[in-house]
Design a protein around this motif. Sequence first.
Motif, PDB file in Angstrom:
ATOM      1  N   ARG A 129      93.404-124.782  13.156  1.00  0.00           N
ATOM      2  CA  ARG A 129      94.741-124.603  14.446  1.00  0.00           C
ATOM      3  C   ARG A 129      95.320-123.260  14.225  1.00  0.00           C
ATOM      4  O   ARG A 129      96.430-123.054  14.730  1.00  0.00           O
ATOM      5  CB  ARG A 129      95.204-125.621  14.090  1.00  0.00           C
ATOM      6  CG  ARG A 129      94.998-127.094  14.741  1.00  0.00           C
ATOM      7  CD  ARG A 129      95.332-127.091  16.421  1.00  0.00           C
ATOM      8  NE  ARG A 129      94.440-128.185  17.123  1.00  0.00           N
ATOM      9  CZ  ARG A 129      94.616-128.894  18.096  1.00  0.00           C
ATOM     10  NH1 ARG A 129      94.649-127.630  18.983  1.00  0.00           N
ATOM     11  NH2 ARG A 129      93.723-130.040  18.339  1.00  0.00           N
ATOM     12  N   TRP A 151      97.615-136.006  21.496  1.00  0.00           N
ATOM     13  CA  TRP A 151      96.543-134.989  21.590  1.00  0.00           C
ATOM     14  C   TRP A 151      96.860-133.961  22.934  1.00  0.00           C
ATOM     15  O   TRP A 151      97.329-134.956  24.570  1.00  0.00           O
ATOM     16  CB  TRP A 151      95.141-134.296  20.571  1.00  0.00           C
ATOM     17  CG  TRP A 151      94.911-134.712  19.918  1.00  0.00           C
ATOM     18  CD1 TRP A 151      95.108-134.161  19.099  1.00  0.00           C
ATOM     19  CD2 TRP A 151      95.039-136.218  19.183  1.00  0.00           C
ATOM     20  NE1 TRP A 151      94.577-133.980  17.520  1.00  0.00           N
ATOM     21  CE2 TRP A 151      94.830-135.884  17.921  1.00  0.00           C
ATOM     22  CE3 TRP A 151      95.611-137.317  19.511  1.00  0.00           C
ATOM     23  CZ2 TRP A 151      94.889-136.292  16.583  1.00  0.00           C
ATOM     24  CZ3 TRP A 151      94.956-138.535  18.498  1.00  0.00           C
ATOM     25  CH2 TRP A 151      94.689-137.768  16.792  1.00  0.00           C
ATOM     26  N   VAL A 197      89.775-133.870   7.936  1.00  0.00           N
ATOM     27  CA  VAL A 197      88.952-133.670   8.161  1.00  0.00           C
ATOM     28  C   VAL A 197      89.182-132.426   6.398  1.00  0.00           C
ATOM     29  O   VAL A 197      87.973-132.196   6.165  1.00  0.00           O
ATOM     30  CB  VAL A 197      89.398-132.159   8.946  1.00  0.00           C
ATOM     31  CG1 VAL A 197      87.722-131.044   9.364  1.00  0.00           C
ATOM     32  CG2 VAL A 197      88.889-133.280  10.313  1.00  0.00           C
ATOM     33  N   GLU A 207      94.154-134.811  12.308  1.00  0.00           N
ATOM     34  CA  GLU A 207      93.261-133.495  12.388  1.00  0.00           C
ATOM     35  C   GLU A 207      93.254-133.270  10.617  1.00  0.00           C
ATOM     36  O   GLU A 207      92.163-133.542  10.024  1.00  0.00           O
ATOM     37  CB  GLU A 207      93.268-132.789  13.164  1.00  0.00           C
ATOM     38  CG  GLU A 207      93.338-132.730  14.338  1.00  0.00           C
ATOM     39  CD  GLU A 207      93.470-131.788  15.300  1.00  0.00           C
ATOM     40  OE1 GLU A 207      93.648-130.717  14.833  1.00  0.00           O
ATOM     41  OE2 GLU A 207      93.990-131.968  16.619  1.00  0.00           O
ATOM     42  N   TYR A 208      94.187-133.214   9.587  1.00  0.00           N
ATOM     43  CA  TYR A 208      94.430-132.974   8.301  1.00  0.00           C
ATOM     44  C   TYR A 208      93.231-132.937   7.323  1.00  0.00           C
ATOM     45  O   TYR A 208      92.932-133.352   6.878  1.00  0.00           O
ATOM     46  CB  TYR A 208      95.374-132.142   7.908  1.00  0.00           C
ATOM     47  CG  TYR A 208      95.511-131.722   6.689  1.00  0.00           C
ATOM     48  CD1 TYR A 208      95.092-130.522   6.469  1.00  0.00           C
ATOM     49  CD2 TYR A 208      95.743-132.507   5.334  1.00  0.00           C
ATOM     50  CE1 TYR A 208      95.439-130.037   4.969  1.00  0.00           C
ATOM     51  CE2 TYR A 208      95.649-132.248   4.858  1.00  0.00           C
ATOM     52  CZ  TYR A 208      95.255-130.672   4.545  1.00  0.00           C
ATOM     53  OH  TYR A 208      94.798-130.758   2.731  1.00  0.00           O
ATOM     54  N   ILE A 243      95.765-125.926   7.914  1.00  0.00           N
ATOM     55  CA  ILE A 243      94.437-126.678   9.249  1.00  0.00           C
ATOM     56  C   ILE A 243      93.684-125.103   9.801  1.00  0.00           C
ATOM     57  O   ILE A 243      94.585-124.513  10.888  1.00  0.00           O
ATOM     58  CB  ILE A 243      95.710-127.048  10.243  1.00  0.00           C
ATOM     59  CG1 ILE A 243      96.027-128.162  10.053  1.00  0.00           C
ATOM     60  CG2 ILE A 243      94.690-128.181  11.114  1.00  0.00           C
ATOM     61  CD1 ILE A 243      97.057-129.030  10.622  1.00  0.00           C
ATOM     62  N   ARG A 274     100.481-127.633   8.344  1.00  0.00           N
ATOM     63  CA  ARG A 274     100.601-128.845   8.788  1.00  0.00           C
ATOM     64  C   ARG A 274     102.458-129.157   8.733  1.00  0.00           C
ATOM     65  O   ARG A 274     102.412-129.717   9.432  1.00  0.00           O
ATOM     66  CB  ARG A 274      99.934-130.081   8.632  1.00  0.00           C
ATOM     67  CG  ARG A 274     100.554-130.133   7.144  1.00  0.00           C
ATOM     68  CD  ARG A 274      99.583-131.735   6.625  1.00  0.00           C
ATOM     69  NE  ARG A 274      99.756-132.425   5.485  1.00  0.00           N
ATOM     70  CZ  ARG A 274      99.621-133.371   4.945  1.00  0.00           C
ATOM     71  NH1 ARG A 274      98.394-133.940   5.093  1.00  0.00           N
ATOM     72  NH2 ARG A 274     100.321-133.588   3.444  1.00  0.00           N
ATOM     73  N   GLY A 280      99.528-135.788  15.472  1.00  0.00           N
ATOM     74  CA  GLY A 280      97.815-135.435  15.845  1.00  0.00           C
ATOM     75  C   GLY A 280      97.441-134.435  14.610  1.00  0.00           C
ATOM     76  O   GLY A 280      96.500-134.435  14.560  1.00  0.00           O
TER      77      GLY A 280
END
Length: 292
Positions: free
Chosen positions: A193, A291, A263, A259-260, A190, A197, A255
């Motif tokens: 971040r 989150w 996106v 996100e991964y 990610i 993940r 979370g």
Amino acid sequence: MTNGFEVEKAKASAWFRTLRDEIVAAFEVLEDSDDSAAPAGRFEVTETTRKSDDGSDAGGGLMSVMRGGRVFEKVGVNVSTVYGHLGAAAQRAMAARGVPGMDDDPRFWASGISLVAHMQNPHAPAVHMNTRMFWTPHAWWFGGGSDLNPCIEYAEDTAHFHATQQAHLDPHGADLYPKLKAWADEYFYIPHRNRARGVGGIFMDDHCTSDWDADFALTQDIGRAFLPAYVPLVEKRRTLPWTEADKDTQLIHRGLYAEYNLVYDRGTKFGLATGHDANAVLMSLPPLAKWF
């Protein structure tokens, strides 16, 4: 390329369905083996469809989802076979990856299985697995892999997951596991971040050595590795006591997973871009996440 290739397509599609059936059965056995007072979970199976731009049928599959089970908070095991013509955006994406002939003939055929499991117990790791075959009139390839996503990490679980995958890959070449492990480390990362993940696994895409039987055998062994790599971890962790702090850690980690997938995940982007059932494409998302 196209002469006789319907046989290979049928073999691949049938294998993905067989693997789906084996995994669904194994996961329901896990539900039955838990002795909690809650009802054992069962998969709800829904047929999915894809429509072409002119409204004609363009394939589909089965979406199998279990929610609120004893062991699995949410798990989806989807299988599909879809076909038709790639849209302009998908053609450009394929051409950018080096797929030939997109300007001349944008027909495609794709089949595969996709699995994501989110667990009730924070000590039991979430997991993802996918194997697939893609065909165009000028190319074909396989892809897929699996990766472990624990919110509470156990080194021995990570070691077992990787060792099982390596044991299934080594017959196809001693250099294969290190290559696919490194690919997974890169793919399941990610960037925003600055972290992975999960604890990795194996991953490949655009895999074509021009020996269809050998490439299909490799893909099958990636699929066969999944249950022995994962089920013992669930059996070991599903009854461990956990705290609200553990659950909070789990929700925050989910979370990252969400996100991964929204996106970066290539399969999510492809499924939505080509008109496949959105609920089936997005079944990978966790039922609850948090989150900061």
